[in-house]
Scaffold this motif. Structure first.
Motif, PDB file in Angstrom:
ATOM      1  N   GLN B 439       0.829  -1.208   0.000  1.00  0.00           N
ATOM      2  CA  GLN B 439       0.000   0.000   0.000  1.00  0.00           C
ATOM      3  C   GLN B 439       0.861   1.254   0.000  1.00  0.00           C
ATOM      4  O   GLN B 439       0.604   2.205  -0.735  1.00  0.00           O
ATOM      5  N   GLN B 440       1.913   1.204   0.820  1.00  0.00           N
ATOM      6  CA  GLN B 440       2.832   2.341   0.905  1.00  0.00           C
ATOM      7  C   GLN B 440       3.435   2.631  -0.466  1.00  0.00           C
ATOM      8  O   GLN B 440       3.571   3.799  -0.873  1.00  0.00           O
ATOM      9  N   GLY B 441       3.777   1.579  -1.181  1.00  0.00           N
ATOM     10  CA  GLY B 441       4.325   1.749  -2.528  1.00  0.00           C
ATOM     11  C   GLY B 441       3.281   2.336  -3.467  1.00  0.00           C
ATOM     12  O   GLY B 441       3.525   3.361  -4.142  1.00  0.00           O
ATOM     13  N   LEU B 442       2.112   1.722  -3.512  1.00  0.00           N
ATOM     14  CA  LEU B 442       1.082   2.171  -4.460  1.00  0.00           C
ATOM     15  C   LEU B 442       0.683   3.626  -4.187  1.00  0.00           C
ATOM     16  O   LEU B 442       0.414   4.393  -5.121  1.00  0.00           O
ATOM     17  N   ASP B 443       0.669   3.994  -2.918  1.00  0.00           N
ATOM     18  CA  ASP B 443       0.305   5.372  -2.557  1.00  0.00           C
ATOM     19  C   ASP B 443       1.309   6.398  -3.080  1.00  0.00           C
ATOM     20  O   ASP B 443       1.002   7.589  -3.164  1.00  0.00           O
ATOM     21  N   SER B 444       2.526   5.932  -3.384  1.00  0.00           N
ATOM     22  CA  SER B 444       3.541   6.888  -3.830  1.00  0.00           C
ATOM     23  C   SER B 444       3.464   7.154  -5.344  1.00  0.00           C
ATOM     24  O   SER B 444       4.184   8.006  -5.857  1.00  0.00           O
ATOM     25  N   ILE B 445       2.595   6.439  -6.049  1.00  0.00           N
ATOM     26  CA  ILE B 445       2.491   6.657  -7.496  1.00  0.00           C
ATOM     27  C   ILE B 445       1.836   8.018  -7.745  1.00  0.00           C
ATOM     28  O   ILE B 445       0.771   8.307  -7.193  1.00  0.00           O
ATOM     29  N   PRO B 446       2.487   8.876  -8.552  1.00  0.00           N
ATOM     30  CA  PRO B 446       1.926  10.216  -8.770  1.00  0.00           C
ATOM     31  C   PRO B 446       0.536  10.134  -9.400  1.00  0.00           C
ATOM     32  O   PRO B 446       0.259   9.242 -10.202  1.00  0.00           O
ATOM     33  N   GLN B 447      -0.326  11.072  -9.028  1.00  0.00           N
ATOM     34  CA  GLN B 447      -1.661  11.166  -9.621  1.00  0.00           C
ATOM     35  C   GLN B 447      -1.568  12.087 -10.828  1.00  0.00           C
ATOM     36  O   GLN B 447      -1.345  13.274 -10.687  1.00  0.00           O
ATOM     37  N   LEU B 448      -1.700  11.524 -11.999  1.00  0.00           N
ATOM     38  CA  LEU B 448      -1.631  12.330 -13.218  1.00  0.00           C
ATOM     39  C   LEU B 448      -2.913  12.151 -14.004  1.00  0.00           C
ATOM     40  O   LEU B 448      -3.508  11.082 -13.995  1.00  0.00           O
ATOM     41  N   ALA B 449      -3.305  13.217 -14.705  1.00  0.00           N
ATOM     42  CA  ALA B 449      -4.474  13.091 -15.573  1.00  0.00           C
ATOM     43  C   ALA B 449      -4.162  12.141 -16.737  1.00  0.00           C
ATOM     44  O   ALA B 449      -4.956  11.297 -17.108  1.00  0.00           O
TER      45      ALA B 449
END
Lengths: 451, 451
Positions: B439-449
């Motif tokens: 989860q910690q890893g996935l949460d670090s993925i930038p939110q891009l359009a």
């Protein structure tokens, strides 16, 4: 530049240089009687076809099909022109090297381990027992045994066992059982440990332990990684290929150098060239490179001696520092042999081969220089040949002469990095044996009427 | 049985699979602007011809003569039929393996290290800086740099640095300077160490450190051992040779398997076969074998993400577990990458390639089985492919079908014996990341359009 042969160029026979030395080869003697040892006696530990080869004066032995099939995995090995090293040295010499490190276990040793495993399997033995110095031979036997469904038991010289724990792990990965020698598992080992519990071990002691186990277990075949005539013969695939590769390069070596411990690398590379010379071929210098820590050819005597410390092996006529000689723990474990191959000794004695003794630090310097220029980090054993070749190449520069120098690069140094690390940090010792150690060794040479 | 090519069969060009994916390849984005990153920005750390290849959709790149000359030292690499392994498995499958461990540094990595050193030398840079996981890439760069007279600085993932001290020693033997990452030498490293002085490191962190040093020193060229398009292209010499060798064997693989971390081994072996298929050739299954400890393709998301932990690299569209994901310290250090190659990701996304995640203990079991049958101890990375191949071969046995399975054997395991020793003694862990770590890893993925 690489000189590439095809699989069809893998030799079909091993050369036996004993044939070229005529009927003058000295027999192996039984220490109890002083008489030539019987085949029955040898058969207590060795498989019959290997004894046949050991005693033969036939010029060639045919390589069995199943052995040649396995050779195909890494043979023919590559031969290169070391052009980047030549540039670094600024030498007019043409330097070539034949590289045996492409074999799966990383050295030339499978060339003999595979046939020895094959013949023992054919003879109905269920396992192999042997000794190893630096671990190259033990690794090759472990792998060859696994291929033929044989067990493998390896006595590894204690100092190398401790210097190179991953060699043991590699043997175990192949399924072998490996012990540090001297070990408490044999009478020979226990006797040494009683004198000195921290004894560094020697190839001579490890041989005694392996022989003892072979005698006690008739289902096991004793195998030897160097010195013996049949081992030298098996390794001649190297020199035979090199001759074909030099022809591809449209060149011929003026000088061939190999490391010398037991002598099988040197024999394997040089004997085909030597046969050529003896049959009227070109003049050539053959150079044995050995460590000053164990200068068998340059300081040893020619005498009948045992190949092991506990005097279980028969007596062979060869250069020896004495079977009780224990060299300092230099990192070229494969060169820490008190005795040489009888065939190499004969070549040196007859002026057909030269020997030089090299210091450890200078040898490692050459290994590093070679690695940076050519990309291959040589085993410390191989680095002895590299050092001798560099010295010859520098002489060419001084004299303004171009000579072709061929190096027998017996294996890679991936298991010797603790030693290279010491060299790089300036803490590698340059030990030589004391006069006392030499004397102790020489005093152990048996006094025989025969020579 | 070995299938032997001649030096004339060394490929003359690298294949660029991006050409086959059409103009649909996702651009690399500048994280600050969300716009495609400029060549000028990339040129801050990378040599121009490498940027050209990275962004190109040309189908092929010509291999420069000096690179091909060095390739000759170990190429073409051998391909074998694994008949002894087939017998052990009692399978009707036909198992082949192509072995890259004959390269001087023991793995496939020189295939890309040599051209990267060459192009940087051409571009006037005086040194190279890079990161390495298990050390195979760092060793290859150290050796290639020495050949071209360049300096080399390597950040090695801390856990591997400590597991494999002799890898560092080998890099130093070639003249490189190697640091454990995270290190106190960079801002990125110091930030991580401030949080956790015992941090095991990750490829992502090591990349940040290498990038930072490259940016601060314009005379140094940053090089990458996997993932990037040009690295995948360089490695296609493997698959091109394998296609010629399968033709020699009068066979064609039904299944090709390779280990997958950054993805260059897999890409190198598979992309030539994939191009053939996309151009109307035979149907073929391509399988990526990854560790359950770092299951990028089987559990990651397809998203724009950084390739490094400190977000210095531009954003690529690929499978990612998140740039803050830190996998457990499994021994296949080369497979501990949170992200995959964008080209591999594209192949998986388009259903052109499959992925399997494998447990460490099962992988080492396969490695030992392979070593005893075939004589070669694979690197743990390579053992992933061996495991996947064995599983397919056993399936063939169950189904009574013969299929041809080709393994990309990326290197030998001579530097991984501490891990094999743990396996043999039953103490090798079978760690998986916790849900929290995922989860910690996935949460670090930038939110891009953009996607």
């Amino acid at each position: 530049m690489k000189y590439t042969l095809s699989e069809d160029d893998i030799p079909t026979s091993w050369l036996n240089i004993a044939a070229d030395f005529g009927g003058t080869a000295a027999p192996i003697l039984d220490p109890a009687t002083g008489e030539p040892v019987s085949r029955e006696e040898l058969a207590r530990s060795m498989a019959e076809p290997l004894i046949e080869q050991e005693l033969s004066t036939e010029p060639e032995f045919e390589i069995p099909g199943p052995v040649r099939d396995i050779y195909r995995q890494w043979r023919p090995t590559p031969m290169y022109r070391a052009r980047r090293l030549e540039r670094v040295l600024d030498t007019p010499a043409r330097i070539y090297y034949k590289y045996e490190g492409v074999a799966p276990s990383g050295s030339l040793k499978p060339n003999s381990a595979v046939p020895q495993a094959y013949y023992n399997k054919q003879a109905g033995r269920t396992g192999l027992v042997t000794e190893t110095g630096a671990g190259q031979w033990g690794t090759a036997i472990a792998s060859a045994a696994a291929m033929f469904g044989l067990t493998a038991k390896v006595f590894m010289v204690g100092v190398s066992f401790r210097q190179k724990p991953y060699r043991r792990a590699l043997m175990e990965a192949y399924g072998a059982v490996c012990s540090a020698s001297p070990s408490p598992e044999t009478a020979a080992g226990r006797a040494i440990l009683a004198e000195d519990p921290d004894h560094p071990g020697s190839l001579g002691i490890a041989k005694s332990e392996a022989m003892e186990v072979a005698w006690a277990n008739p289902e096991l075949g004793y195998t030897r990684g160097s010195s013996l005539n049949h081992v030298c013969a098996h390794q001649t695939v190297i020199g035979q290929e090199a001759m074909a590769q030099m022809a591809l390069a449209d060149d011929y070596p003026d000088i061939v150098v190999g490391p010398c411990g037991g002598g099988s690398t040197l024999a394997g590379m040089c004997f085909p060239f030597l046969r050529d010379k003896l049959r009227g071929g070109r003049e050539i210098r053959l150079i044995a490179a050995e460590p000053v820590a164990c200068p068998t050819l340059t300081r040893g005597r020619i005498a009948y001696d045992h190949s092991d410390a506990a005097r279980l092996t028969p007596l062979s006529r060869m250069h020896t520092l004495g079977h009780r000689f224990v060299p300092p723990p230099v990192h070229a474990g494969g060169l820490r042999a008190h005795d040489s191959s009888p065939l190499i000794s004969r070549a040196v004695e007859n002026g057909l081969m030269e020997a030089v003794a090299l210091r450890q630090v200078a040898v490692f310097e050459a290994g590093i220089m070679f690695a940076r220029a050519e990309g291959i980090l040589p085993a410390p054993e191989s680095s002895h040949a590299v050092r001798a070749a560099i010295d010859e190449a520098l002489r060419c520069r001084e004299e303004g002469r171009s000579k072709a120098i061929l190096i027998a690069l017996s294996g890679h140094g991936h298991f010797d990095l603790a030693a290279y690390e010491k060299y790089l940090s300036g803490t590698l010792p340059d030990d030589e044996p004391s006069e006392e150690v030499f004397q102790q060794g020489l005093d152990s040479i048996p006094q025989l009427a025969t020579l």
